[in-house]
Motif scaffolding. Sequence first.
Motif, mmCIF file in Angstrom:
data_model
loop_
_atom_site.group_PDB
_atom_site.id
_atom_site.type_symbol
_atom_site.label_atom_id
_atom_site.label_comp_id
_atom_site.label_asym_id
_atom_site.label_seq_id
_atom_site.Cartn_x
_atom_site.Cartn_y
_atom_site.Cartn_z
ATOM 1 N N ASN A 37 -15.777 -23.347 -18.161
ATOM 2 C CA ASN A 37 -15.597 -21.941 -18.634
ATOM 3 C C ASN A 37 -16.776 -21.722 -19.525
ATOM 4 O O ASN A 37 -17.353 -20.493 -19.386
ATOM 5 N N GLU A 38 -17.012 -22.416 -20.569
ATOM 6 C CA GLU A 38 -18.205 -22.039 -21.452
ATOM 7 C C GLU A 38 -19.716 -21.926 -20.915
ATOM 8 O O GLU A 38 -20.392 -20.989 -21.099
ATOM 9 N N ALA A 39 -19.528 -22.923 -19.795
ATOM 10 C CA ALA A 39 -20.921 -23.181 -19.285
ATOM 11 C C ALA A 39 -21.245 -21.656 -18.306
ATOM 12 O O ALA A 39 -22.160 -21.335 -17.916
ATOM 13 N N TYR A 40 -20.084 -21.272 -17.676
ATOM 14 C CA TYR A 40 -19.957 -20.118 -16.608
ATOM 15 C C TYR A 40 -20.257 -19.028 -17.552
ATOM 16 O O TYR A 40 -20.924 -18.119 -17.168
ATOM 17 N N ARG A 41 -19.782 -18.830 -18.772
ATOM 18 C CA ARG A 41 -19.973 -17.625 -19.601
ATOM 19 C C ARG A 41 -21.607 -17.551 -19.945
ATOM 20 O O ARG A 41 -22.252 -16.749 -19.814
ATOM 21 N N LYS A 42 -22.209 -18.704 -20.302
ATOM 22 C CA LYS A 42 -23.485 -18.943 -20.723
ATOM 23 C C LYS A 42 -24.572 -18.396 -19.478
ATOM 24 O O LYS A 42 -25.362 -17.883 -19.703
ATOM 25 N N GLN A 43 -24.080 -18.871 -18.438
ATOM 26 C CA GLN A 43 -24.638 -18.667 -17.093
ATOM 27 C C GLN A 43 -24.842 -17.125 -16.560
ATOM 28 O O GLN A 43 -25.509 -16.493 -16.428
ATOM 29 N N ILE A 44 -23.465 -16.525 -17.158
ATOM 30 C CA ILE A 44 -23.234 -15.197 -16.819
ATOM 31 C C ILE A 44 -24.217 -14.711 -17.665
ATOM 32 O O ILE A 44 -24.704 -13.349 -17.154
ATOM 33 N N ALA A 45 -24.097 -14.754 -18.978
ATOM 34 C CA ALA A 45 -25.038 -14.016 -19.977
ATOM 35 C C ALA A 45 -26.315 -14.313 -19.571
ATOM 36 O O ALA A 45 -27.338 -13.243 -19.688
ATOM 37 N N GLU A 46 -26.824 -15.377 -19.023
ATOM 38 C CA GLU A 46 -28.317 -15.598 -18.818
ATOM 39 C C GLU A 46 -28.769 -14.538 -17.414
ATOM 40 O O GLU A 46 -29.723 -13.727 -17.463
ATOM 41 N N LEU A 47 -27.821 -14.673 -16.434
ATOM 42 C CA LEU A 47 -27.929 -14.070 -15.144
ATOM 43 C C LEU A 47 -28.109 -12.303 -15.803
ATOM 44 O O LEU A 47 -28.856 -11.682 -15.172
ATOM 45 N N GLU A 48 -27.373 -11.995 -16.480
ATOM 46 C CA GLU A 48 -27.422 -10.356 -17.048
ATOM 47 C C GLU A 48 -28.432 -10.291 -17.616
ATOM 48 O O GLU A 48 -29.132 -9.353 -17.454
ATOM 49 N N ARG A 49 -29.072 -11.163 -18.495
ATOM 50 C CA ARG A 49 -30.258 -10.998 -19.230
ATOM 51 C C ARG A 49 -31.526 -10.954 -18.305
ATOM 52 O O ARG A 49 -32.333 -9.916 -18.172
ATOM 53 N N GLN A 50 -31.348 -11.639 -17.240
ATOM 54 C CA GLN A 50 -32.314 -11.791 -16.134
ATOM 55 C C GLN A 50 -32.289 -10.333 -15.241
ATOM 56 O O GLN A 50 -33.358 -9.800 -15.027
ATOM 57 N N VAL A 51 -31.168 -9.877 -14.830
ATOM 58 C CA VAL A 51 -30.944 -8.581 -14.249
ATOM 59 C C VAL A 51 -31.747 -7.593 -15.255
ATOM 60 O O VAL A 51 -32.363 -6.508 -14.503
ATOM 61 N N ASP A 52 -31.354 -7.482 -16.584
ATOM 62 C CA ASP A 52 -31.801 -6.373 -17.366
ATOM 63 C C ASP A 52 -33.260 -6.436 -17.313
ATOM 64 O O ASP A 52 -34.145 -5.417 -17.478
ATOM 65 N N THR A 53 -33.926 -7.875 -17.263
ATOM 66 C CA THR A 53 -35.333 -7.729 -17.514
ATOM 67 C C THR A 53 -35.995 -7.386 -16.252
ATOM 68 O O THR A 53 -37.133 -6.632 -16.085
ATOM 69 N N LEU A 54 -35.415 -7.574 -15.114
ATOM 70 C CA LEU A 54 -35.819 -7.297 -13.759
ATOM 71 C C LEU A 54 -35.599 -5.736 -13.633
ATOM 72 O O LEU A 54 -36.835 -5.070 -12.924
#
Length: 90
Positions: A37-54
């Motif tokens: 669950n923690e790994a997925y939360r980190k992955q989601i946060a990273e993907l959201e950051r990437q979306v914002d960057t894009l």
Amino acid sequence: MLEKIKENFERLIARYEAAVQESRSLRASLEKSEAENEAYRKQIAELERQVDTLKLTQAFMTPCDASPEARQKVDKLIKEIDKCISLLEK
């Protein structure tokens, strides 16, 4: 009668040991699930950051006249930068 008590006691011990083993197994499963669950939360946060960057990259690559949304994003960023600068000056 004593033999029956002994059998009941042995069955009780066996059930207790099975319950302890099941408890250990469930705790291990819970810990594994929490780690995932923690790994997925980190992955989601990273993907959201990437979306914002894009989105930000796309906003800068698009001509300002072509997209009012892009212009709003740029204006918002400028306001945030101005706010940070004013806080740093204090």
